[in-house]
Design a protein around this motif. Sequence first.
Motif, PDB file in Angstrom:
ATOM      1  N   ASP A 163      66.927  77.196  52.521  1.00 58.68           N
ATOM      2  CA  ASP A 163      65.990  77.394  51.406  1.00 58.68           C
ATOM      3  C   ASP A 163      65.134  78.626  51.635  1.00 58.68           C
ATOM      4  O   ASP A 163      64.721  78.913  52.769  1.00 58.68           O
ATOM      5  CB  ASP A 163      65.060  76.185  51.268  1.00 58.68           C
ATOM      6  CG  ASP A 163      65.712  75.029  50.540  1.00 58.68           C
ATOM      7  OD1 ASP A 163      66.953  74.910  50.595  1.00 58.68           O
ATOM      8  OD2 ASP A 163      64.982  74.222  49.931  1.00 58.68           O
ATOM      9  N   LEU A 164      64.862  79.342  50.541  1.00 62.93           N
ATOM     10  CA  LEU A 164      63.816  80.357  50.560  1.00 62.93           C
ATOM     11  C   LEU A 164      62.497  79.617  50.399  1.00 62.93           C
ATOM     12  O   LEU A 164      62.351  78.799  49.487  1.00 62.93           O
ATOM     13  CB  LEU A 164      63.991  81.326  49.393  1.00 62.93           C
ATOM     14  CG  LEU A 164      64.773  82.615  49.593  1.00 62.93           C
ATOM     15  CD1 LEU A 164      64.752  83.426  48.309  1.00 62.93           C
ATOM     16  CD2 LEU A 164      64.222  83.438  50.748  1.00 62.93           C
ATOM     17  N   ILE A 165      61.555  79.890  51.288  1.00 64.81           N
ATOM     18  CA  ILE A 165      60.267  79.188  51.254  1.00 64.81           C
ATOM     19  C   ILE A 165      59.143  80.212  51.312  1.00 64.81           C
ATOM     20  O   ILE A 165      59.219  81.204  52.040  1.00 64.81           O
ATOM     21  CB  ILE A 165      60.164  78.196  52.429  1.00 64.81           C
ATOM     22  CG1 ILE A 165      61.103  77.011  52.188  1.00 64.81           C
ATOM     23  CG2 ILE A 165      58.740  77.715  52.640  1.00 64.81           C
ATOM     24  CD1 ILE A 165      61.160  76.011  53.327  1.00 64.81           C
ATOM     25  N   ILE A 166      58.096  79.950  50.525  1.00 66.44           N
ATOM     26  CA  ILE A 166      56.924  80.818  50.498  1.00 66.44           C
ATOM     27  C   ILE A 166      55.704  79.961  50.152  1.00 66.44           C
ATOM     28  O   ILE A 166      55.826  78.958  49.442  1.00 66.44           O
ATOM     29  CB  ILE A 166      57.100  81.953  49.464  1.00 66.44           C
ATOM     30  CG1 ILE A 166      55.959  82.970  49.554  1.00 66.44           C
ATOM     31  CG2 ILE A 166      57.211  81.398  48.050  1.00 66.44           C
ATOM     32  CD1 ILE A 166      56.191  84.219  48.697  1.00 66.44           C
ATOM     33  N   ALA A 167      54.559  80.330  50.667  1.00 62.54           N
ATOM     34  CA  ALA A 167      53.326  79.612  50.313  1.00 62.54           C
ATOM     35  C   ALA A 167      53.068  79.781  48.825  1.00 62.54           C
ATOM     36  O   ALA A 167      53.091  80.898  48.300  1.00 62.54           O
ATOM     37  CB  ALA A 167      52.150  80.158  51.124  1.00 62.54           C
ATOM     38  N   ALA A 168      52.811  78.678  48.123  1.00 62.05           N
ATOM     39  CA  ALA A 168      52.655  78.723  46.664  1.00 62.05           C
ATOM     40  C   ALA A 168      51.524  79.641  46.233  1.00 62.05           C
ATOM     41  O   ALA A 168      51.641  80.363  45.230  1.00 62.05           O
ATOM     42  CB  ALA A 168      52.420  77.309  46.134  1.00 62.05           C
ATOM     43  N   GLU A 169      50.425  79.656  46.972  1.00 62.55           N
ATOM     44  CA  GLU A 169      49.276  80.468  46.572  1.00 62.55           C
ATOM     45  C   GLU A 169      49.535  81.961  46.706  1.00 62.55           C
ATOM     46  O   GLU A 169      48.798  82.782  46.152  1.00 62.55           O
ATOM     47  CB  GLU A 169      48.051  80.094  47.401  1.00 62.55           C
ATOM     48  CG  GLU A 169      48.167  80.392  48.878  1.00 62.55           C
ATOM     49  CD  GLU A 169      47.069  79.721  49.694  1.00 62.55           C
ATOM     50  OE1 GLU A 169      46.064  80.396  49.981  1.00 62.55           O
ATOM     51  OE2 GLU A 169      47.225  78.526  50.014  1.00 62.55           O
ATOM     52  N   LYS A 170      50.601  82.345  47.428  1.00 60.25           N
ATOM     53  CA  LYS A 170      50.922  83.750  47.648  1.00 60.25           C
ATOM     54  C   LYS A 170      51.982  84.280  46.686  1.00 60.25           C
ATOM     55  O   LYS A 170      52.282  85.481  46.685  1.00 60.25           O
ATOM     56  CB  LYS A 170      51.423  83.953  49.082  1.00 60.25           C
ATOM     57  CG  LYS A 170      50.429  83.568  50.165  1.00 60.25           C
ATOM     58  CD  LYS A 170      49.316  84.573  50.288  1.00 60.25           C
ATOM     59  CE  LYS A 170      48.441  84.306  51.505  1.00 60.25           C
ATOM     60  NZ  LYS A 170      47.387  85.329  51.668  1.00 60.25           N
ATOM     61  N   GLN A 229      46.850  76.455  51.801  1.00 66.44           N
ATOM     62  CA  GLN A 229      46.928  75.190  51.092  1.00 66.44           C
ATOM     63  C   GLN A 229      48.289  74.535  51.358  1.00 66.44           C
ATOM     64  O   GLN A 229      49.313  75.225  51.440  1.00 66.44           O
ATOM     65  CB  GLN A 229      46.756  75.413  49.578  1.00 66.44           C
ATOM     66  CG  GLN A 229      45.358  75.808  49.159  1.00 66.44           C
ATOM     67  CD  GLN A 229      44.346  74.680  49.394  1.00 66.44           C
ATOM     68  OE1 GLN A 229      44.640  73.508  49.228  1.00 66.44           O
ATOM     69  NE2 GLN A 229      43.143  75.055  49.789  1.00 66.44           N
ATOM     70  N   PRO A 230      48.336  73.205  51.486  1.00 61.56           N
ATOM     71  CA  PRO A 230      49.606  72.523  51.771  1.00 61.56           C
ATOM     72  C   PRO A 230      50.476  72.380  50.528  1.00 61.56           C
ATOM     73  O   PRO A 230      50.838  71.282  50.102  1.00 61.56           O
ATOM     74  CB  PRO A 230      49.136  71.156  52.294  1.00 61.56           C
ATOM     75  CG  PRO A 230      47.850  70.920  51.579  1.00 61.56           C
ATOM     76  CD  PRO A 230      47.186  72.266  51.453  1.00 61.56           C
ATOM     77  N   VAL A 231      50.786  73.528  49.945  1.00 54.14           N
ATOM     78  CA  VAL A 231      51.619  73.600  48.741  1.00 54.14           C
ATOM     79  C   VAL A 231      52.550  74.798  48.924  1.00 54.14           C
ATOM     80  O   VAL A 231      52.095  75.890  49.259  1.00 54.14           O
ATOM     81  CB  VAL A 231      50.767  73.796  47.472  1.00 54.14           C
ATOM     82  CG1 VAL A 231      51.645  73.752  46.219  1.00 54.14           C
ATOM     83  CG2 VAL A 231      49.656  72.752  47.391  1.00 54.14           C
ATOM     84  N   ALA A 232      53.854  74.589  48.704  1.00 52.17           N
ATOM     85  CA  ALA A 232      54.817  75.657  48.963  1.00 52.17           C
ATOM     86  C   ALA A 232      55.949  75.637  47.948  1.00 52.17           C
ATOM     87  O   ALA A 232      56.355  74.574  47.474  1.00 52.17           O
ATOM     88  CB  ALA A 232      55.383  75.540  50.377  1.00 52.17           C
ATOM     89  N   ALA A 233      56.454  76.824  47.610  1.00 53.70           N
ATOM     90  CA  ALA A 233      57.603  76.940  46.714  1.00 53.70           C
ATOM     91  C   ALA A 233      58.872  77.037  47.546  1.00 53.70           C
ATOM     92  O   ALA A 233      58.883  77.646  48.621  1.00 53.70           O
ATOM     93  CB  ALA A 233      57.458  78.171  45.829  1.00 53.70           C
TER      94      ALA A 233
END
Length: 345
Positions: A171-178, A296-300
């Motif tokens: 998976d491609l993963i990135i911090a949601a806020e970024k 933040q504990p949120v990620a795409a």
Amino acid sequence: MANDVGMEGGNGVAKEVREAVKRCEKQIVDALQNALSATAMADCLREVSMMSDRLLASLSAPMAEGSGDDSAQGATDGMAGTAAAAAATAATAAAAADGGVDESSPPRKKRSRASLAMIEAERVLASEDERSALNGGGRFEFDSVAEAVADIAAGKFVVVVDDEDRENEGDLIIAAEKMTTEQMAFMIRWTSGLVCVSCTQERLTELELPLMVEANTESHKTAFTHSVDFNKGTTTGISAHDRALTCRALADRTCGAGDFNRPGHMFPLRYTETGVYARTGHTEASVDLSTLAGLQPVAALCEIANDDGTMMRRDDLSVFARAHGLKMITIADLIKHRREVEMRE
């Protein structure tokens, strides 16, 4: 004899690639001199990319037969040199696309052209010697989790792979806020396109997002909730701009349940408490990485796919990660890293 045939075929295609590179360079000069759009550059990039693939295919058969002589090695070296020339031309085209477009053009269109050129340039830049080593059985060495965490904190993508006996996907993963519009466009281009956002139960409760179904029969029990779109500054919700905005809003604690439309084009997932200790999935890995990065504990996240729609596996993923300058880690290593960090604390 077989090697001679392979060499002749490879040299023939190599000549075609060199000619394609020259044509591409001429089109770039013409485009800059005549203030043309980036269309001609995009066309030549596709041609160079296609010719480079043909060059690789023309040499793959004799190399796969186990030839270790100097002539075969010379052919491989020549191939790498030709691919490097194609990559350099592609990079030039990308730069020209950024600076050669009429300044009166709408900013979004200008960025879009440049982004397309850069995607093609990055794909060609995957070195042929690295491809050969991987295809020849060379063992890929994963990056450290500490490096991946640093990249997450810096707003970059990382590639995360699970166990080969599980999904065996990356998976491609990135911090949601970024997440930016450009990064969302990149994610959509190189993945299945079903972009999800991992959230803790606490955040989902704040947003009044229940699970999509009560009886989850999906093979890995991925906990989908109701889909959403952010309802401020968006249109239909499906564009890269709109999805990036929804992604950031899900991570923004000042945004509440009333700020989202249901259903939508982004798919929140419920994170399992204690993360990868309890469930070795990408949902948990993505939130754990964001938490370790102090965000933040949120990620795409989204599964990386081949052009034919199949999922990339480890060898393909390693080439993809290197081509795009991304760190690549395993969930198993993430578990070890968390334990080490928590023991020090």
